[in-house]
Write a protein that holds these residues in place. Structure first.
Motif, PDB file in Angstrom:
ATOM      1  N   UNK A 200       0.843  -1.191   0.000  1.00 16.91           N
ATOM      2  CA  UNK A 200       0.000   0.000   0.000  1.00 16.91           C
ATOM      3  C   UNK A 200       0.880   1.244   0.000  1.00 16.91           C
ATOM      4  N   UNK A 201       0.476   2.338  -0.639  1.00 17.43           N
ATOM      5  CA  UNK A 201      -0.809   2.563  -1.305  1.00 17.43           C
ATOM      6  C   UNK A 201      -0.762   2.288  -2.812  1.00 17.43           C
ATOM      7  N   UNK A 202       0.109   1.381  -3.246  1.00 20.31           N
ATOM      8  CA  UNK A 202       0.328   1.150  -4.668  1.00 20.31           C
ATOM      9  C   UNK A 202      -0.519  -0.014  -5.192  1.00 20.31           C
ATOM     10  N   UNK A 203      -0.665  -0.062  -6.511  1.00 18.64           N
ATOM     11  CA  UNK A 203      -1.377  -1.156  -7.157  1.00 18.64           C
ATOM     12  C   UNK A 203      -1.099  -1.165  -8.644  1.00 18.64           C
ATOM     13  N   UNK A 299      -9.503   2.983  -7.009  1.00 15.67           N
ATOM     14  CA  UNK A 299      -9.957   4.235  -6.418  1.00 15.67           C
ATOM     15  C   UNK A 299      -8.847   5.268  -6.561  1.00 15.67           C
ATOM     16  N   UNK A 300      -9.196   6.524  -6.343  1.00 13.01           N
ATOM     17  CA  UNK A 300      -8.215   7.603  -6.491  1.00 13.01           C
ATOM     18  C   UNK A 300      -7.129   7.559  -5.416  1.00 13.01           C
ATOM     19  N   UNK A 301      -7.352   6.790  -4.355  1.00 14.95           N
ATOM     20  CA  UNK A 301      -6.355   6.715  -3.290  1.00 14.95           C
ATOM     21  C   UNK A 301      -5.199   5.774  -3.642  1.00 14.95           C
ATOM     22  N   UNK A 302      -5.350   5.005  -4.719  1.00 15.13           N
ATOM     23  CA  UNK A 302      -4.309   4.056  -5.127  1.00 15.13           C
ATOM     24  C   UNK A 302      -3.326   4.734  -6.062  1.00 15.13           C
ATOM     25  N   UNK A 303      -2.050   4.519  -5.825  1.00 14.37           N
ATOM     26  CA  UNK A 303      -1.002   5.052  -6.699  1.00 14.37           C
ATOM     27  C   UNK A 303      -0.613   3.963  -7.694  1.00 14.37           C
ATOM     28  N   UNK A 304      -0.789   4.206  -9.003  1.00 16.59           N
ATOM     29  CA  UNK A 304      -0.473   3.168  -9.989  1.00 16.59           C
ATOM     30  C   UNK A 304       1.035   2.966 -10.139  1.00 16.59           C
ATOM     31  N   UNK A 446       7.569   0.553 -10.615  1.00 11.77           N
ATOM     32  CA  UNK A 446       7.950   1.956 -10.442  1.00 11.77           C
ATOM     33  C   UNK A 446       6.716   2.836 -10.472  1.00 11.77           C
ATOM     34  N   UNK A 447       6.599   3.709  -9.471  1.00  8.58           N
ATOM     35  CA  UNK A 447       5.543   4.717  -9.437  1.00  8.58           C
ATOM     36  C   UNK A 447       6.093   5.979 -10.085  1.00  8.58           C
ATOM     37  N   UNK A 448       5.461   6.394 -11.154  1.00 15.26           N
ATOM     38  CA  UNK A 448       5.952   7.539 -11.904  1.00 15.26           C
ATOM     39  C   UNK A 448       5.890   8.803 -11.062  1.00 15.26           C
ATOM     40  N   UNK A 449       6.936   9.619 -11.155  1.00 10.83           N
ATOM     41  CA  UNK A 449       7.024  10.841 -10.352  1.00 10.83           C
ATOM     42  C   UNK A 449       6.115  11.918 -10.921  1.00 10.83           C
ATOM     43  N   UNK A 450       5.336  12.556 -10.041  1.00 10.39           N
ATOM     44  CA  UNK A 450       4.526  13.714 -10.382  1.00 10.39           C
ATOM     45  C   UNK A 450       4.110  14.345  -9.073  1.00 10.39           C
ATOM     46  N   UNK A 451       3.686  15.583  -9.117  1.00 14.90           N
ATOM     47  CA  UNK A 451       3.283  16.258  -7.886  1.00 14.90           C
ATOM     48  C   UNK A 451       2.096  15.545  -7.250  1.00 14.90           C
ATOM     49  N   UNK A 452       1.180  15.025  -8.088  1.00 14.36           N
ATOM     50  CA  UNK A 452       0.005  14.328  -7.563  1.00 14.36           C
ATOM     51  C   UNK A 452       0.401  13.054  -6.847  1.00 14.36           C
ATOM     52  N   UNK A 453       1.280  12.265  -7.501  1.00 12.02           N
ATOM     53  CA  UNK A 453       1.694  11.011  -6.906  1.00 12.02           C
ATOM     54  C   UNK A 453       2.510  11.247  -5.654  1.00 12.02           C
ATOM     55  N   UNK A 454       3.408  12.230  -5.699  1.00 11.58           N
ATOM     56  CA  UNK A 454       4.227  12.515  -4.529  1.00 11.58           C
ATOM     57  C   UNK A 454       3.361  12.914  -3.344  1.00 11.58           C
ATOM     58  N   UNK A 455       2.307  13.704  -3.613  1.00  5.64           N
ATOM     59  CA  UNK A 455       1.415  14.128  -2.533  1.00  5.64           C
ATOM     60  C   UNK A 455       0.681  12.933  -1.945  1.00  5.64           C
ATOM     61  N   UNK A 456       0.310  11.979  -2.796  1.00  8.90           N
ATOM     62  CA  UNK A 456      -0.404  10.794  -2.304  1.00  8.90           C
ATOM     63  C   UNK A 456       0.483   9.965  -1.398  1.00  8.90           C
ATOM     64  N   UNK A 457       1.748   9.799  -1.789  1.00 11.98           N
ATOM     65  CA  UNK A 457       2.679   9.046  -0.964  1.00 11.98           C
ATOM     66  C   UNK A 457       2.905   9.747   0.364  1.00 11.98           C
ATOM     67  N   UNK A 458       3.048  11.074   0.308  1.00  8.66           N
ATOM     68  CA  UNK A 458       3.283  11.832   1.531  1.00  8.66           C
ATOM     69  C   UNK A 458       2.099  11.694   2.487  1.00  8.66           C
ATOM     70  N   UNK A 459       0.890  11.781   1.951  1.00  6.05           N
ATOM     71  CA  UNK A 459      -0.293  11.636   2.791  1.00  6.05           C
ATOM     72  C   UNK A 459      -0.355  10.260   3.422  1.00  6.05           C
ATOM     73  N   UNK A 460       0.019   9.230   2.664  1.00  5.05           N
ATOM     74  CA  UNK A 460       0.000   7.869   3.204  1.00  5.05           C
ATOM     75  C   UNK A 460       1.025   7.716   4.322  1.00  5.05           C
ATOM     76  N   UNK A 461       2.197   8.321   4.135  1.00  3.87           N
ATOM     77  CA  UNK A 461       3.237   8.227   5.159  1.00  3.87           C
ATOM     78  C   UNK A 461       2.838   8.987   6.409  1.00  3.87           C
ATOM     79  N   UNK A 462       2.121  10.122   6.246  1.00  2.00           N
ATOM     80  CA  UNK A 462       1.723  10.910   7.405  1.00  2.00           C
ATOM     81  C   UNK A 462       0.781  10.125   8.299  1.00  2.00           C
ATOM     82  N   UNK A 463       0.030   9.207   7.703  1.00  4.99           N
ATOM     83  CA  UNK A 463      -0.872   8.390   8.512  1.00  4.99           C
ATOM     84  C   UNK A 463      -0.117   7.483   9.460  1.00  4.99           C
ATOM     85  N   UNK A 464       1.146   7.137   9.090  1.00  3.92           N
ATOM     86  CA  UNK A 464       1.923   6.231   9.909  1.00  3.92           C
ATOM     87  C   UNK A 464       2.732   6.955  10.981  1.00  3.92           C
ATOM     88  N   UNK A 465       2.913   8.275  10.837  1.00  2.00           N
ATOM     89  CA  UNK A 465       3.743   9.015  11.781  1.00  2.00           C
ATOM     90  C   UNK A 465       3.191   8.982  13.197  1.00  2.00           C
TER      91      UNK A 465
END
Length: 502
Positions: A200-203, A299-304, A446-465
């Motif tokens: 998670x949060x990839x698929x 869903x939009x919460x998944x990072x391709x 590989x998850x392609x780099x973009x501002x949208x994808x980076x923000x999704x990863x950051x949000x997922x990591x913040x949940x674990x902090x």
């Protein structure tokens, strides 16, 4: 008795406290009741102060175990809506020494717009029992996505036209080879003990109706290459497709083989026969590729993530084109006496097409393989995958065979590849003896780099902090409480006081 003096009561309340703190979210009934959390925390500290040193140690152990367990669970628990289903391939009929290397179109597969989380497979018999590699060697299996024109009959694999028929469009992976390695999923003898889980949060996104060409529908096919080695004169030679054991001088299309071609895929094609012992009874049996697909609805919460396959035989470094030869031979080393001296190392370079974060990595090798490593342009290790060999006779632990490959799961965002970066693949095989038709492939997600994808990863990591933060905070407060208890007992001893048991 005051309940705060009862260690069991304090423990009960503390477990509730740590349970809520270790969740990525708190139930609404609790989130709006800060007094509830505060009360439990005060009871926890007070309970430790009154329960004594022995109770303190016990509570600390339970507390840390609870936090660690909850934190671990939070990290590995899949997203809500995780689904899994077990399927069987069409029946594969074999007899001793026979080879089956068929293509099966329109295999059973989950429908809809989904994210694949894992794809596992193994060979089983008609009773569903795992079949040993020492009886049927799984050379490889691959699952390929394709688009089929609506209204036509199921295609049959044709060697002259192959996948280039207008009624069938291969929707392959993202590269890097130009042809021949278009699968989304695929392994070989190592399939039982090689992880394929996408964290998670990839698929892996499939079934997106917007990607299907007009007039076509998305489907999946299998290529399963299985070699029956029961009663074989040279079982390992059969698995390496040595041409002399198959008595083959032409390929599957009737074209004469190069006299220097001593072993490989051109000699163990569908319906060929490897040499077996004289007088062996030919007992037929049916086997299947059992495959398990795990997925979630998209869903939009998944990072391709995109699938990339590297081949150590890639010609890009010399030709500028990613022509992958897929197989090669390992010659027996005549020099060196130490095992470390008898290693065959192959290397290739590949230009990477995008910028992104590596999510997963694993190699595919044949018997004799030691391991493979994918390096960045600056020499950093992107992923190293080592062969796991069996040590027994039971299915999944067959001596002499690779039964698994180690995998890489980098922390999100920690391993990056930049666009046009030149990556190096290194594959190592033992050269104590010769090997034919071996492979050196490497899969990465590989998850392609973009501002949208980076923000999704950051949000997922913040949940674990908060999980880690609260775990450290509670541990620190517990240590502080222990110091206070020790200090108070020392003062009581100095003043001539003794603790009174409840």
């Amino acid at each position: 008795m005051n309940k705060l003096k009862d260690p069991q009561y304090v423990l009960y309340r503390f477990i509730i406290f740590s349970h809520f703190l270790s969740k990525s979210h708190v139930p609404s009934s609790v989130a709006h009741d800060k007094i509830f959390l505060s009360e439990i925390f005060i009871e926890y500290v007070s309970g430790i102060m009154l329960s004594g040193t022995q109770g303190l140690v016990f509570l600390l152990a339970i507390a840390l175990s609870s936090i660690c367990a909850q934190n671990s669970q939070a990290r590995v628990t899949p997203e809500n809506g995780l689904k899994s289903k077990v399927y069987l391939s069409p029946k594969i009929t074999q007899h001793p020494g026979s080879v089956s290397n068929k293509f099966y179109y329109d295999i059973e597969f989950p429908k809809g717009h989904i994210a694949i989380k894992s794809f596992n497979a193994e060979v089983v018999d008609e009773e569903g029992n795992s079949v040993s590699l020492q009886e049927t060697y799984l050379h490889h299996w691959v699952a390929v996505r394709y688009y089929q024109r609506k209204g036509i009959k199921e295609p049959k694999h044709n060697g002259n036209l192959g996948f280039h028929q207008s009624d069938l469009i291969i929707a392959g992976n993202s590269g890097v080879c130009n042809h021949g390695l278009s699968q989304f999923f695929g392994l070989g003898s190592e399939t039982r003990k090689t992880s394929t889980y996408v964290p998670d949060p990839y698929g892996i996104e499939v079934g997106n109706p917007l990607e299907v060409p007009v007039g076509y529908e998305e489907k999946w096919l299998f290529n399963v290459h299985a070699i029956d080695t029961r009663g074989a004169v040279d079982a390992m030679g059969c698995t390496e497709c040595r041409c002399n054991l198959y008595n083959v001088t032409k390929d599957e299309y009737g074209r004469p083989l190069n006299p220097n071609y001593v072993g490989g895929l051109y000699c163990c094609y569908d319906d060929t026969q490897c040499k077996v012992k004289n007088g062996l009874e030919s007992v037929k049996r049916n086997i299947y590729l059992k495959y398990t697909v795990t997925w979630v609805d998209w869903s939009d919460s998944i990072i391709p993530v995109n699938i990339y396959i590297f081949d150590v035989t890639d010609t890009w470094q010399n030709t500028g084109s990613h022509d992958c030869l897929i197989e090669f031979n390992v010659e027996k080393s005549e020099n060196g006496v130490a095992t470390s001296d008898r290693i065959d190392t192959r290397r290739s370079k590949s230009s990477f097409p995008i910028s992104g974060d590596v999510v997963y990595g694993a190699a595919h090798l044949h018997s004799g393989g030691i391991g493979s490593t994918l390096y960045g342009e600056d020499g950093r290790v992107i992923c190293s995958s080592k062969a796991i060999y069996g040590e027994g006779n039971e299915a999944g632990n067959e001596a002499g065979y690779i039964v698994g490959m180690t995998t890489c799961y980098p922390k999100p965002g920690s391993i990056k590849i930049t666009k046009d970066e030149v990556l190096s693949l290194e594959s190592n095989y033992s050269s104590e003896k010769s090997h034919t038709g071996v492979m050196g492939l490497f899969y990465i997600l590989v998850a392609e780099s973009s501002s949208t994808l980076d923000a999704s990863v950051q949000n997922h990591q913040e949940l674990e902090v908060p999980v880690l933060f609260w775990g450290v905070a509670v541990f620190g407060l517990a240590i502080f409480a222990a110091v206070v208890v020790a200090y108070r007992r020392q003062r009581q001893s100095e003043d001539g006081y003794h603790s009174i048991a409840a």
